[in-house]
Motif scaffolding. Structure first.
Motif, PDB file in Angstrom:
ATOM      1  N   TRP A  53       0.862  -1.169   0.026  1.00  0.00           N
ATOM      2  CA  TRP A  53       0.119   0.250   0.180  1.00  0.00           C
ATOM      3  C   TRP A  53       1.103   1.473  -0.467  1.00  0.00           C
ATOM      4  O   TRP A  53       0.363   2.227  -0.606  1.00  0.00           O
ATOM      5  CB  TRP A  53      -0.848   0.056   1.235  1.00  0.00           C
ATOM      6  CG  TRP A  53      -0.584   0.254   2.420  1.00  0.00           C
ATOM      7  CD1 TRP A  53       0.160  -1.319   3.091  1.00  0.00           C
ATOM      8  CD2 TRP A  53       0.322   0.930   3.586  1.00  0.00           C
ATOM      9  NE1 TRP A  53       0.827  -1.487   3.571  1.00  0.00           N
ATOM     10  CE2 TRP A  53       1.022   0.335   4.284  1.00  0.00           C
ATOM     11  CE3 TRP A  53       0.339   1.906   3.573  1.00  0.00           C
ATOM     12  CZ2 TRP A  53       1.430   1.351   5.381  1.00  0.00           C
ATOM     13  CZ3 TRP A  53       1.328   2.982   3.975  1.00  0.00           C
ATOM     14  CH2 TRP A  53       1.752   2.343   5.421  1.00  0.00           C
ATOM     15  N   ARG A  90       1.102   3.460  -3.409  1.00  0.00           N
ATOM     16  CA  ARG A  90      -0.440   4.323  -3.923  1.00  0.00           C
ATOM     17  C   ARG A  90      -0.176   5.336  -2.527  1.00  0.00           C
ATOM     18  O   ARG A  90      -0.487   6.869  -2.761  1.00  0.00           O
ATOM     19  CB  ARG A  90      -1.754   3.453  -3.273  1.00  0.00           C
ATOM     20  CG  ARG A  90      -2.855   5.279  -4.094  1.00  0.00           C
ATOM     21  CD  ARG A  90      -2.317   4.661  -5.019  1.00  0.00           C
ATOM     22  NE  ARG A  90      -3.690   6.231  -6.671  1.00  0.00           N
ATOM     23  CZ  ARG A  90      -3.869   6.046  -7.230  1.00  0.00           C
ATOM     24  NH1 ARG A  90      -3.746   4.593  -7.659  1.00  0.00           N
ATOM     25  NH2 ARG A  90      -4.665   6.759  -7.364  1.00  0.00           N
ATOM     26  N   TYR A 111       2.860   8.017  -3.442  1.00  0.00           N
ATOM     27  CA  TYR A 111       2.258   8.529  -5.216  1.00  0.00           C
ATOM     28  C   TYR A 111       1.037   9.850  -5.040  1.00  0.00           C
ATOM     29  O   TYR A 111       1.090  10.982  -5.463  1.00  0.00           O
ATOM     30  CB  TYR A 111       1.602   7.209  -6.405  1.00  0.00           C
ATOM     31  CG  TYR A 111       0.781   8.026  -7.748  1.00  0.00           C
ATOM     32  CD1 TYR A 111       1.563   7.932  -8.018  1.00  0.00           C
ATOM     33  CD2 TYR A 111      -0.530   8.368  -7.151  1.00  0.00           C
ATOM     34  CE1 TYR A 111       0.715   9.181  -9.506  1.00  0.00           C
ATOM     35  CE2 TYR A 111      -0.823   9.115  -8.861  1.00  0.00           C
ATOM     36  CZ  TYR A 111       0.170   9.484  -9.111  1.00  0.00           C
ATOM     37  OH  TYR A 111      -0.772   9.718 -11.024  1.00  0.00           O
ATOM     38  N   ASP A 112      -0.535   9.794  -4.307  1.00  0.00           N
ATOM     39  CA  ASP A 112      -0.279  10.108  -3.567  1.00  0.00           C
ATOM     40  C   ASP A 112      -0.591  11.369  -3.094  1.00  0.00           C
ATOM     41  O   ASP A 112      -0.995  12.670  -3.393  1.00  0.00           O
ATOM     42  CB  ASP A 112      -2.488   9.566  -3.262  1.00  0.00           C
ATOM     43  CG  ASP A 112      -2.774   8.768  -3.889  1.00  0.00           C
ATOM     44  OD1 ASP A 112      -2.769   8.962  -4.932  1.00  0.00           O
ATOM     45  OD2 ASP A 112      -3.440   7.466  -2.998  1.00  0.00           O
ATOM     46  N   SER A 136       0.996  -2.668  -9.148  1.00  0.00           N
ATOM     47  CA  SER A 136      -0.144  -1.458  -8.734  1.00  0.00           C
ATOM     48  C   SER A 136      -0.166  -0.401  -9.621  1.00  0.00           C
ATOM     49  O   SER A 136      -0.695   0.891  -9.832  1.00  0.00           O
ATOM     50  CB  SER A 136      -0.678  -1.390  -7.314  1.00  0.00           C
ATOM     51  OG  SER A 136       0.359  -0.463  -6.112  1.00  0.00           O
ATOM     52  N   MET A 137       0.611   0.325  -9.660  1.00  0.00           N
ATOM     53  CA  MET A 137       0.746   1.798 -10.158  1.00  0.00           C
ATOM     54  C   MET A 137       0.880   1.972 -11.292  1.00  0.00           C
ATOM     55  O   MET A 137       0.756   2.864 -12.233  1.00  0.00           O
ATOM     56  CB  MET A 137       2.632   2.063  -9.909  1.00  0.00           C
ATOM     57  CG  MET A 137       2.714   2.341  -8.322  1.00  0.00           C
ATOM     58  SD  MET A 137       1.851   3.671  -7.776  1.00  0.00           S
ATOM     59  CE  MET A 137       0.226   3.035  -6.916  1.00  0.00           C
ATOM     60  N   THR A 169      -2.578   4.011 -12.473  1.00  0.00           N
ATOM     61  CA  THR A 169      -2.706   5.249 -11.710  1.00  0.00           C
ATOM     62  C   THR A 169      -2.797   6.151 -13.513  1.00  0.00           C
ATOM     63  O   THR A 169      -2.179   5.260 -14.426  1.00  0.00           O
ATOM     64  CB  THR A 169      -0.980   5.928 -11.611  1.00  0.00           C
ATOM     65  OG1 THR A 169       0.305   5.101 -12.321  1.00  0.00           O
ATOM     66  CG2 THR A 169      -0.941   5.450  -9.994  1.00  0.00           C
TER      67      THR A 169
END
Length: 319
Positions: free
Chosen positions: A230, A233, A236-237, A315-316, A319
């Motif tokens: 996690w 993310r 990134y956010d 997971s990226m 985006t």
């Protein structure tokens, strides 16, 4: 839960300021940030593993893909982007009047795999008929990627110990140089831009290619992502939120900036690129990443052409 304590290093950028002053924080992470304006020192410390999260030279990260020895994985935060038309310099007495005149000349680079040189060489080859294999390249730093070897076509030599690229260019010992430093205008009477009209050329290049060249990318220690996926993310956010705060400040500065033409430039840039002039994320940046990876393969940073999906924590890709 208790926040995860992580260390991070980056330059003192306006787009990172909200993270630095902690007006923006990544969710569930306590971030200890070391701000360092020295690219080389920051890179060396990051490569040694001094930080959990780091701004890193993208060319070096790409060159490590076949070996995966860095121990870090990228997320699509492109911390630094720059056009490089204005960072190619010539000696006025070298006979270079147009880009193709570089063929057969001696050209300096900081290192063969630097991101700035990667984009500049690719652009020169794609757009201006420059034959990279005809040039005698003079590098000031070795390629610090274990097991990397120069291909047979590459004429690459190391600069004499104790010399500076600027001084050799001024003396005519090299004919041109690609650097991240400012050597013109008015730095030395014998040094000039390869592209004196670089501002117009950068605009044409962006309009035609939609590439805003990526220099530095955010990396996260792979072992942390494996244990706490996690984190990707969350970071990134937070970086994206910091950038949005900058955009709000820049909008206000249209009226208040200490500058001559800031409002005109602000409006020109957004007319050309839209509201997000400094894009991050995988989807909107995939095409220019693909160009960079094509250049990396052509210039022998990698033994094959990698796909953009291979650069990032899985997971990226959403985006």
């Amino acid at each position: 839960m208790m926040p995860l304590k992580l260390s991070m290093t980056c330059g003192p950028y306006d787009r990172a300021q909200a993270l630095i002053d902690k007006s923006v924080a990544p969710k569930d992470i306590e971030l200890d940030i070391t701000v360092d304006s020295d690219d080389v020192r920051r890179q060396q410390r990051s490569a040694r593993g001094d930080f959990d999260v780091c701004e890193f030279f993208t060319g070096t990260y790409i060159a490590d893909l076949p070996f995966r020895k860095l121990g870090f994985t990228a997320i699509p935060i492109f911390v630094k982007r720059m056009f490089r038309h204005s960072y190619i310099y010539i000696n006025r007495n070298s006979g270079i009047r147009k880009p193709s005149d570089l063929n057969g000349k001696r050209v300096g680079v900081q290192t063969w795999i630097t991101s700035a040189a990667l984009w500049a060489k690719g652009m020169l080859e794609d757009d201006h008929g420059v034959d990279l294999g005809s040039i005698n390249w003079v590098a000031w730093q070795p390629v610090r990627i274990p097991d990397w070897k120069a291909p047979p076509w590459l004429k690459l030599e190391h600069a004499p110990a104790g010399t500076e690229q600027f001084d050799l260019l001024a003396a005519g010992k090299i004919d041109a140089g690609i650097t991240t430093e400012i050597w013109a205008p008015n730095e030395h009477p014998d040094i000039d831009f390869l592209f004196p009209d670089y501002a117009a050329r950068e605009r044409e290049y962006f309009k035609r290619t939609r590439c805003f060249p990526i220099m530095h990318t955010l990396l996260v220690r792979t072992s942390i992502l494996e244990q706490h996926p996690w984190v990707a993310r969350s970071l990134y956010d937070a970086w994206e939120a910091s950038k949005q705060k900058l955009y709000q400040a820049q909008d206000w500065q249209r009226i208040h900036m200490t500058a001559l033409w800031y409002r005109a430039l602000w409006e020109e840039e957004r007319a050309a690129a839209g509201g997000d002039i400094y894009p991050w994320g995988f989807g909107k940046c995939r095409d220019e990443l693909d160009v960079m990876l094509r250049y990396a393969h052509r210039q022998a940073l990698t033994p094959r052409k990698y796909e953009p999906e291979e650069l990032f924590w899985p997971s990226m890709l959403e985006t």
